[in-house]
Design a protein around this motif. Structure first.
Motif, PDB file in Angstrom:
ATOM      1  N   LEU A   1       0.822  -1.201   0.000  1.00  0.00           N
ATOM      2  CA  LEU A   1       0.000   0.000   0.000  1.00  0.00           C
ATOM      3  C   LEU A   1       0.863   1.261   0.000  1.00  0.00           C
ATOM      4  O   LEU A   1       0.608   2.210  -0.743  1.00  0.00           O
ATOM      5  CB  LEU A   1      -0.929  -0.019   1.221  1.00  0.00           C
ATOM      6  CG  LEU A   1      -2.085   0.936   1.228  1.00  0.00           C
ATOM      7  CD1 LEU A   1      -2.971   0.750   0.010  1.00  0.00           C
ATOM      8  CD2 LEU A   1      -2.888   0.743   2.499  1.00  0.00           C
TER       9      LEU A   1
ATOM     10  N   VAL B   1      -7.542  -2.757   0.546  1.00  0.00           N
ATOM     11  CA  VAL B   1      -6.298  -2.426  -0.162  1.00  0.00           C
ATOM     12  C   VAL B   1      -6.520  -2.482  -1.665  1.00  0.00           C
ATOM     13  O   VAL B   1      -6.099  -1.590  -2.411  1.00  0.00           O
ATOM     14  CB  VAL B   1      -5.151  -3.361   0.281  1.00  0.00           C
ATOM     15  CG1 VAL B   1      -3.940  -3.210  -0.614  1.00  0.00           C
ATOM     16  CG2 VAL B   1      -4.774  -3.089   1.727  1.00  0.00           C
TER      17      VAL B   1
ATOM     18  N   TRP C   1      -8.554   0.484  -2.807  1.00  0.00           N
ATOM     19  CA  TRP C   1      -7.770   1.713  -2.800  1.00  0.00           C
ATOM     20  C   TRP C   1      -6.818   1.765  -3.998  1.00  0.00           C
ATOM     21  O   TRP C   1      -6.699   2.790  -4.653  1.00  0.00           O
ATOM     22  CB  TRP C   1      -6.975   1.852  -1.497  1.00  0.00           C
ATOM     23  CG  TRP C   1      -6.395   3.223  -1.376  1.00  0.00           C
ATOM     24  CD1 TRP C   1      -7.002   4.302  -0.838  1.00  0.00           C
ATOM     25  CD2 TRP C   1      -5.133   3.668  -1.862  1.00  0.00           C
ATOM     26  NE1 TRP C   1      -6.193   5.403  -0.945  1.00  0.00           N
ATOM     27  CE2 TRP C   1      -5.032   5.036  -1.572  1.00  0.00           C
ATOM     28  CE3 TRP C   1      -4.076   3.057  -2.507  1.00  0.00           C
ATOM     29  CZ2 TRP C   1      -3.925   5.794  -1.903  1.00  0.00           C
ATOM     30  CZ3 TRP C   1      -2.962   3.816  -2.853  1.00  0.00           C
ATOM     31  CH2 TRP C   1      -2.893   5.171  -2.543  1.00  0.00           C
ATOM     32  N   ILE C   2      -6.167   0.660  -4.284  1.00  0.00           N
ATOM     33  CA  ILE C   2      -5.226   0.623  -5.408  1.00  0.00           C
ATOM     34  C   ILE C   2      -5.955   0.869  -6.724  1.00  0.00           C
ATOM     35  O   ILE C   2      -5.488   1.620  -7.579  1.00  0.00           O
ATOM     36  CB  ILE C   2      -4.467  -0.721  -5.435  1.00  0.00           C
ATOM     37  CG1 ILE C   2      -3.509  -0.802  -4.252  1.00  0.00           C
ATOM     38  CG2 ILE C   2      -3.710  -0.894  -6.740  1.00  0.00           C
ATOM     39  CD1 ILE C   2      -2.873  -2.164  -4.062  1.00  0.00           C
TER      40      ILE C   2
END
Length: 168
Positions: free
Chosen positions: A91, A156, A159-160
């Motif tokens: 992240l 995660v 978000w990516i």
């Protein structure tokens, strides 16, 4: 079968001469004004194509991170799957790929999770996500349940995939 005799049809049509079809219509603009407009539209098209290509090249970090996530084995137990301990690092590396280092370097804990939430409305880390990321990165004895790990991995991934980088 019988042939048609010469008296078949109308006498008017017999002396009709076929005309040649007109030449194909040229779609290229004939006047200078329309040629200039076409030239500028072509330049705008090339610029948009170039910007798309640059954005594609810039998002290599995002595609690499998603590829890494796709290769994760199924989570069974954290102690037997140390690769999951690399999620906080992934992240952070992804954030460094899309933003300035000076913006990210001093963030940790709740301020890190708050910054992540500000950059992407699709995922919310909050205090719980910040706690899990911190414990996962620094506490080797801490274990998570399968549901917790699935939730964190999903956050995660979201978000990516959906964060807005500097060039987005």
């Amino acid at each position: 079968m019988s042939q048609f005799n010469d008296t078949w049809g109308s006498n008017i049509v017999k002396e009709l001469i076929e005309t040649t079809p007109p030449e194909a219509i040229n779609w290229w603009p004939q006047t200078l004004g329309w040629q200039v407009v076409a030239f500028f539209l072509f330049i705008i098209f090339l610029r948009k194509l170039y910007l798309r290509w640059r954005l594609y090249q810039h998002n290599v970090y995002r595609r690499d991170a998603i590829a890494w996530l796709n290769q994760l084995p199924p989570f069974e137990k954290l102690s037997t799957q140390p690769i999951f301990r690399q999620l906080p690092n992934l992240l952070r590396k992804t954030a460094l790929g899309g933003y300035q280092r000076t913006e990210i370097a001093n963030l940790s804990g709740n301020s890190w999770a708050q910054w992540l939430d500000e950059q992407c409305t699709q995922s919310s880390f909050g205090e719980d996500g910040a706690f899990m990321l911190h414990r996962l990165a620094y506490d080797s004895d801490w274990s998570m349940t399968s549901d917790q790990m699935d939730s964190l991995t999903q956050k995660v991934r979201l978000w990516i995939e959906h964060h807005r980088g500097v060039y987005d």
